[in-house]
Structures are given as C-alpha cells and as structure tokens.
Scaffold this active site. Structure first.
Site, PDB file in Angstrom:
ATOM      1  N   GLN A 103     -25.944 -44.388  50.565  1.00 18.35           N
ATOM      2  CA  GLN A 103     -24.666 -44.945  50.114  1.00 18.35           C
ATOM      3  C   GLN A 103     -23.693 -45.150  51.280  1.00 18.35           C
ATOM      4  O   GLN A 103     -23.027 -46.174  51.372  1.00 18.35           O
ATOM      5  CB  GLN A 103     -24.045 -44.000  49.075  1.00 18.35           C
ATOM      6  CG  GLN A 103     -22.918 -44.599  48.272  1.00 18.35           C
ATOM      7  CD  GLN A 103     -22.384 -43.610  47.234  1.00 18.35           C
ATOM      8  OE1 GLN A 103     -21.669 -42.672  47.573  1.00 18.35           O
ATOM      9  NE2 GLN A 103     -22.712 -43.814  45.977  1.00 18.35           N
ATOM     10  N   PRO A 130     -27.032 -40.499  42.545  1.00 15.26           N
ATOM     11  CA  PRO A 130     -28.028 -41.408  41.963  1.00 15.26           C
ATOM     12  C   PRO A 130     -29.440 -40.874  42.223  1.00 15.26           C
ATOM     13  O   PRO A 130     -29.737 -40.453  43.339  1.00 15.26           O
ATOM     14  CB  PRO A 130     -27.813 -42.714  42.750  1.00 15.26           C
ATOM     15  CG  PRO A 130     -26.477 -42.575  43.415  1.00 15.26           C
ATOM     16  CD  PRO A 130     -26.240 -41.118  43.612  1.00 15.26           C
ATOM     17  N   TYR A 291     -21.700 -45.283  36.572  1.00 16.27           N
ATOM     18  CA  TYR A 291     -21.939 -44.801  37.942  1.00 16.27           C
ATOM     19  C   TYR A 291     -22.004 -45.943  38.949  1.00 16.27           C
ATOM     20  O   TYR A 291     -21.571 -45.805  40.091  1.00 16.27           O
ATOM     21  CB  TYR A 291     -23.230 -43.972  38.000  1.00 16.27           C
ATOM     22  CG  TYR A 291     -23.109 -42.704  37.205  1.00 16.27           C
ATOM     23  CD1 TYR A 291     -22.266 -41.675  37.645  1.00 16.27           C
ATOM     24  CD2 TYR A 291     -23.772 -42.532  36.007  1.00 16.27           C
ATOM     25  CE1 TYR A 291     -22.113 -40.513  36.912  1.00 16.27           C
ATOM     26  CE2 TYR A 291     -23.637 -41.373  35.268  1.00 16.27           C
ATOM     27  CZ  TYR A 291     -22.802 -40.370  35.724  1.00 16.27           C
ATOM     28  OH  TYR A 291     -22.643 -39.225  34.993  1.00 16.27           O
ATOM     29  N   CYS A 292     -22.542 -47.074  38.498  1.00 21.57           N
ATOM     30  CA  CYS A 292     -22.621 -48.217  39.411  1.00 21.57           C
ATOM     31  C   CYS A 292     -21.207 -48.701  39.750  1.00 21.57           C
ATOM     32  O   CYS A 292     -20.947 -49.219  40.837  1.00 21.57           O
ATOM     33  CB  CYS A 292     -23.417 -49.332  38.742  1.00 21.57           C
ATOM     34  SG  CYS A 292     -24.103 -50.481  39.898  1.00 21.57           S
ATOM     35  N   GLN A 295     -19.840 -47.608  42.861  1.00 23.87           N
ATOM     36  CA  GLN A 295     -20.712 -47.978  43.988  1.00 23.87           C
ATOM     37  C   GLN A 295     -20.594 -49.457  44.351  1.00 23.87           C
ATOM     38  O   GLN A 295     -20.979 -49.854  45.448  1.00 23.87           O
ATOM     39  CB  GLN A 295     -22.152 -47.586  43.661  1.00 23.87           C
ATOM     40  CG  GLN A 295     -22.255 -46.066  43.441  1.00 23.87           C
ATOM     41  CD  GLN A 295     -23.635 -45.610  43.009  1.00 23.87           C
ATOM     42  OE1 GLN A 295     -24.643 -46.036  43.540  1.00 23.87           O
ATOM     43  NE2 GLN A 295     -23.686 -44.723  42.029  1.00 23.87           N
ATOM     44  N   HIS A 317     -13.884 -41.672  40.222  1.00 24.06           N
ATOM     45  CA  HIS A 317     -14.599 -42.089  41.442  1.00 24.06           C
ATOM     46  C   HIS A 317     -14.223 -43.525  41.816  1.00 24.06           C
ATOM     47  O   HIS A 317     -14.046 -43.844  42.988  1.00 24.06           O
ATOM     48  CB  HIS A 317     -16.116 -42.022  41.212  1.00 24.06           C
ATOM     49  CG  HIS A 317     -16.711 -40.689  41.503  1.00 24.06           C
ATOM     50  ND1 HIS A 317     -17.157 -39.835  40.534  1.00 24.06           N
ATOM     51  CD2 HIS A 317     -16.964 -40.062  42.689  1.00 24.06           C
ATOM     52  CE1 HIS A 317     -17.636 -38.740  41.090  1.00 24.06           C
ATOM     53  NE2 HIS A 317     -17.533 -38.846  42.394  1.00 24.06           N
TER      54      HIS A 317
HETATM   55  N1  LIG Z   1     -26.281 -39.781  37.211  1.00 23.90           N
HETATM   56  C1  LIG Z   1     -25.890 -40.560  38.202  1.00 23.90           C
HETATM   57  N2  LIG Z   1     -26.443 -41.791  38.351  1.00 23.90           N
HETATM   58  C2  LIG Z   1     -26.044 -42.604  39.345  1.00 23.90           C
HETATM   59  N3  LIG Z   1     -25.104 -42.296  40.254  1.00 23.90           N
HETATM   60  C3  LIG Z   1     -24.511 -41.095  40.154  1.00 23.90           C
HETATM   61  C4  LIG Z   1     -24.877 -40.165  39.133  1.00 23.90           C
HETATM   62  N4  LIG Z   1     -24.112 -39.053  39.286  1.00 23.90           N
HETATM   63  C5  LIG Z   1     -23.311 -39.277  40.352  1.00 23.90           C
HETATM   64  N5  LIG Z   1     -23.539 -40.504  40.879  1.00 23.90           N
HETATM   65  C6  LIG Z   1     -22.859 -41.121  42.048  1.00 23.90           C
HETATM   66  O1  LIG Z   1     -22.937 -40.223  43.145  1.00 23.90           O
HETATM   67  C7  LIG Z   1     -21.714 -40.231  43.882  1.00 23.90           C
HETATM   68  C8  LIG Z   1     -21.186 -38.792  43.888  1.00 23.90           C
HETATM   69  O2  LIG Z   1     -20.050 -38.673  44.665  1.00 23.90           O
HETATM   70  P1  LIG Z   1     -19.265 -37.257  44.794  1.00 23.90           P
HETATM   71  O3  LIG Z   1     -18.149 -37.404  45.722  1.00 23.90           O
HETATM   72  O4  LIG Z   1     -18.949 -36.751  43.430  1.00 23.90           O
HETATM   73  O5  LIG Z   1     -20.415 -36.319  45.297  1.00 23.90           O
HETATM   74  P2  LIG Z   1     -20.774 -35.608  46.670  1.00 23.90           P
HETATM   75  O6  LIG Z   1     -20.739 -36.482  47.839  1.00 23.90           O
HETATM   76  O7  LIG Z   1     -22.028 -34.873  46.380  1.00 23.90           O
HETATM   77  O8  LIG Z   1     -19.591 -34.672  46.933  1.00 23.90           O
HETATM   78  P3  LIG Z   1     -19.130 -33.337  46.312  1.00 23.90           P
HETATM   79  O9  LIG Z   1     -20.170 -32.299  46.608  1.00 23.90           O
HETATM   80  O10 LIG Z   1     -17.923 -33.176  47.066  1.00 23.90           O
HETATM   81  O11 LIG Z   1     -18.948 -33.616  44.844  1.00 23.90           O
HETATM   82  C9  LIG Z   1     -20.826 -41.267  43.197  1.00 23.90           C
HETATM   83  O12 LIG Z   1     -20.989 -42.519  43.817  1.00 23.90           O
HETATM   84  C10 LIG Z   1     -21.386 -41.319  41.770  1.00 23.90           C
HETATM   85  O13 LIG Z   1     -21.187 -42.546  41.102  1.00 23.90           O
END
Ligand SMILES: Nc1ncnc2c1ncn2[C@@H]1O[C@H](COP(=O)(O)OP(=O)(O)OP(=O)(O)O)[C@@H](O)[C@H]1O
Length: 351
Positions: A103, A130, A291-292, A295, A317
């Site tokens: 990403q 994702p 979720y998309c 993104q 988000h």
């Molecule tokens: N089930 C899912 N399907 C697709 N995309 C997802 C899903 N769950 C989360 N995401 C995507 O993953 C990303 C998560 O970002 P987020 O900042 O919450 O997590 P991170 O980088 O692991 O940080 P943190 O540990 O601080 O939460 C976002 O872009 C979100 O849309």
C-alpha cells in the site's frame, strides 16, 4: 527542496495509515516531512516492526535520508530524493501485513523511472489489513480503472502469529493515472469467492464458511460461487482459515469483503460476517466497498483530472486519507457529497 512539513500521526484514525499516506505523498511530491506522535491513537504508539519496515522500504525506494526510524520511535524526519525503480526487499519478522507494505510503496513505484520488483515477507492473510487475495481480486481491478496494475507472485502464505509469507510483485510505471467516474452501482451480476483452511485445520470449515456467506447473500444474487479448498502444505505450512468474497456488477464495479476465523469463532459465523459487510456495501449503493474506499483516495489525488466515486458511509480511514493528502498536496481538493444512503467522494485537481 521545500521546508519540512509537519504531520501529526495522532489525528483522526491515528494509526499506521497516516504514516503510509504521508510517506507516499512526501516521495511523490518531493516534500520533506516530519511525522510526530506516530500511531498516537493506538494503545502501543510508535513504530512497530511492520511500520518500521515500511519506512525503510520507502527510504530505499526514494533514496531518502531518514532520522528517527527505529523500533517504537514516535517521530521521524523523511527527506526524499529521487525515485528510480529497481529491486527492493522488505522483511517483516512478525505477521505484519505484506499488503500494507504494498500500500505504501505501490503509488511510488507507479511513478518511478523504471520497473520495480518488490520482494516482501510477512503476513499475507492477517486481521486489520487487506488479505493478499483481496489486494489482487478487489483492489487491483479498481486500480486498473485508473490505468495501472501490478503482477503478484504468491510464494508462501503467512498467517498470525508467525508470518513467514513471501510475495514477489512487479510494477511497471505509468506516465499518468486516469481520473475515474464510478457513481452507478448497477445490478449485482455475480458473487464469487474462496473459503480456505491451511495447516491442521479441517476442510469442513470451508463449506461452513461458504454456507454462512451464501445464506446472507442469496437475497442479492442467485449466482454465488464460492470455491472451498485446503492450502497445500508447501505454500501454507501454518494454521489459518478464512474467506474472501467478490461481487461484480453490471456497470463494472468490483466490491469485496473478507474474514479470518477468529479463535473460538464458528466458521459459519466468519462466513456470515464477511457476507454482511459485502451486503451492506451493496445495499448502500456503493461502487467500492468500505475498505477499498480509503485505498482509492491516493489514486484519486494522483490522477490527472476530476474523479468521482460513490461510497457508503465515509469511514474514518477515508477522512484521514483525505486530510493528510490535502495537507501535502494543494493541487487536490476533495468534496464529500451526501446522496441518500451513499456519498459521492469527488476529487478536483486545481492545477
Ligand atoms: N478486511 C479488510 N479488507 C481490506 N482492507 C482492509 C481490511 N481491514 C483493514 N483494511 C485496510 O488496511 C488499512 C489499515 O490501516 P490502519 O492504519 O488501521 O492499520 P495499520 O497500519 O496496521 O496501523 P495500526 O496498527 O496503527 O492500526 C486500511 O487501508 C484499511 O482499509
């Protein structure tokens, strides 16, 4: 080079996403940034292993000078230089998500001088990120609407807690990204998906997940096809179980959802959970799923013209992505236009 810009990593969603979007925009707009209060909205603030590996990958991609990039650091200074392309590697020792490494790096690789190859190690199917199959079957078709794509070779799957997954990704640069207008969901043509188990988990869990999903989704499509299978030991040595669902519509929208079976959870419930998320996006009239949504924001900002995408409820988000992009890129102005149960996200390019 511009003066260093300040980004507060505790604003809005307050997680790793702020850091990723800020780094992507910093590299592409050649703006040095200081991100402070990194992941300030999370209980364990600061750079975890997976975020640190993301920063290091971006440092390598952009030949950047970086200060403060160490485990649990809450402030980094990032000075990008040039974006050439080439071969890059990032190895997360935990099950930190490979797709979140993709990403942060992907938009930069799309605008590099030459092709890029990313060798990424970590988790392929993990919570709160994702799943790798979502990245290829849901995110990628949406990326292709902007005129870009990537090739992904899955070498080994990695699940929580061990990780150990491996993926090789090839990205060809594009001259530009096209704006996208996606405001008519159309009719659901079909729903397909995959329910998998790996390691020592019983294959019957896969049909339970599929049944759970089909029960929820039969009201939107008669054409539901969910493949059930056990992963080969060579590609997935550890235990894992989950489902990925994809809906395609008559107007070309691709929406998805997914779930991993949690400890103590019935497989049927995980299938239902994934299906309910997809059903909500469809009922909201959205053209991309929940979720998309966040993104595609960066792609809208990088496209050379006005994009409009219909979404359901705007997620935190998404609001966070817009906020950080507008701070670093004055040529992108986002509007959220409520329209019944859905919202149209518009990105206008001002120069
Ligand atoms: N089930 C899912 N399907 C697709 N995309 C997802 C899903 N769950 C989360 N995401 C995507 O993953 C990303 C998560 O970002 P987020 O900042 O919450 O997590 P991170 O980088 O692991 O940080 P943190 O540990 O601080 O939460 C976002 O872009 C979100 O849309």
């Amino acid at each position: 080079m511009d003066e260093i810009r300040e980004i507060d990593g505790s604003e809005l969603e307050g997680g790793g996403q702020i850091l990723r979007i800020a780094l992507t925009m910093s590299v592409l707009k050649k703006i040095p940034i200081r991100v402070s209060n990194i992941r300030g909205g999370r209980t364990k603030a600061g750079l975890l292993e997976q975020h640190l590996k993301g920063v290091e990958l971006m440092r390598d991609l952009a030949n950047a000078n970086v200060k403060g990039a160490s485990f649990q650091s809450t402030v980094i200074d990032f000075y990008p230089k040039f974006l050439k392309g080439g071969n890059f590697k990032a190895l997360v020792k935990t099950a930190g998500s490979i797709t979140l490494l993709l990403q942060v790096a992907l938009p930069c690789c799309l605008f590099a001088e030459t092709d890029s190859k990313l060798e990424l190690y970590g988790g392929t199917n993990t919570e709160m990120a994702p799943q790798i199959d979502y990245a290829t079957e849901v995110f990628r078709p949406n990326l292709e609407k902007f005129g870009a794509t990537f090739d992904l070779d899955l070498i080994r799957r990695g699940y929580f807690p061990k990780g150990g997954g491996q993926v090789s990704i090839n990205i060809r640069p594009v001259k530009k990204l096209n704006p996208v207008i996606l405001i008519d969901q159309g009719d659901v043509k079909s729903v397909h998906g995959w329910a998998f188990v790996a390691g020592t988990l019983p294959i019957r869990m896969t049909s339970q997940m599929a049944d759970g999903a089909k029960g929820v989704l039969k009201c939107i499509s008669k054409n539901i096809d969910i493949e059930t299978y056990k992963e080969d030991r060579d590609i997935a040595p550890d235990n894992g179980a989950g489902i990925i669902l994809v809906a395609e519509t008559s107007t070309g929208c691709v929406l998805g959802s997914s779930a991993l079976v949690k400890r103590g959870e019935q497989a049927l419930d995980a299938g239902q959970r994934a299906a309910e998320s997809l059903l909500k996006s469809i009922r909201d009239g959205a053209c991309v799923d929940e979720y998309c949504q966040d993104q595609v924001i960066v792609l809208m900002a990088l496209a050379n013209g006005t994009s409009k995408i219909r979404v359901g409820e705007v997620t935190l988000h998404t609001k966070t992505a817009i906020h950080i992009i507008e701070k670093l890129d004055t040529s992108s102005k986002f509007n959220i236009i409520p329209d019944g149960q859905s919202n149209i996200i518009e990105c206008i390019k001002t120069n």
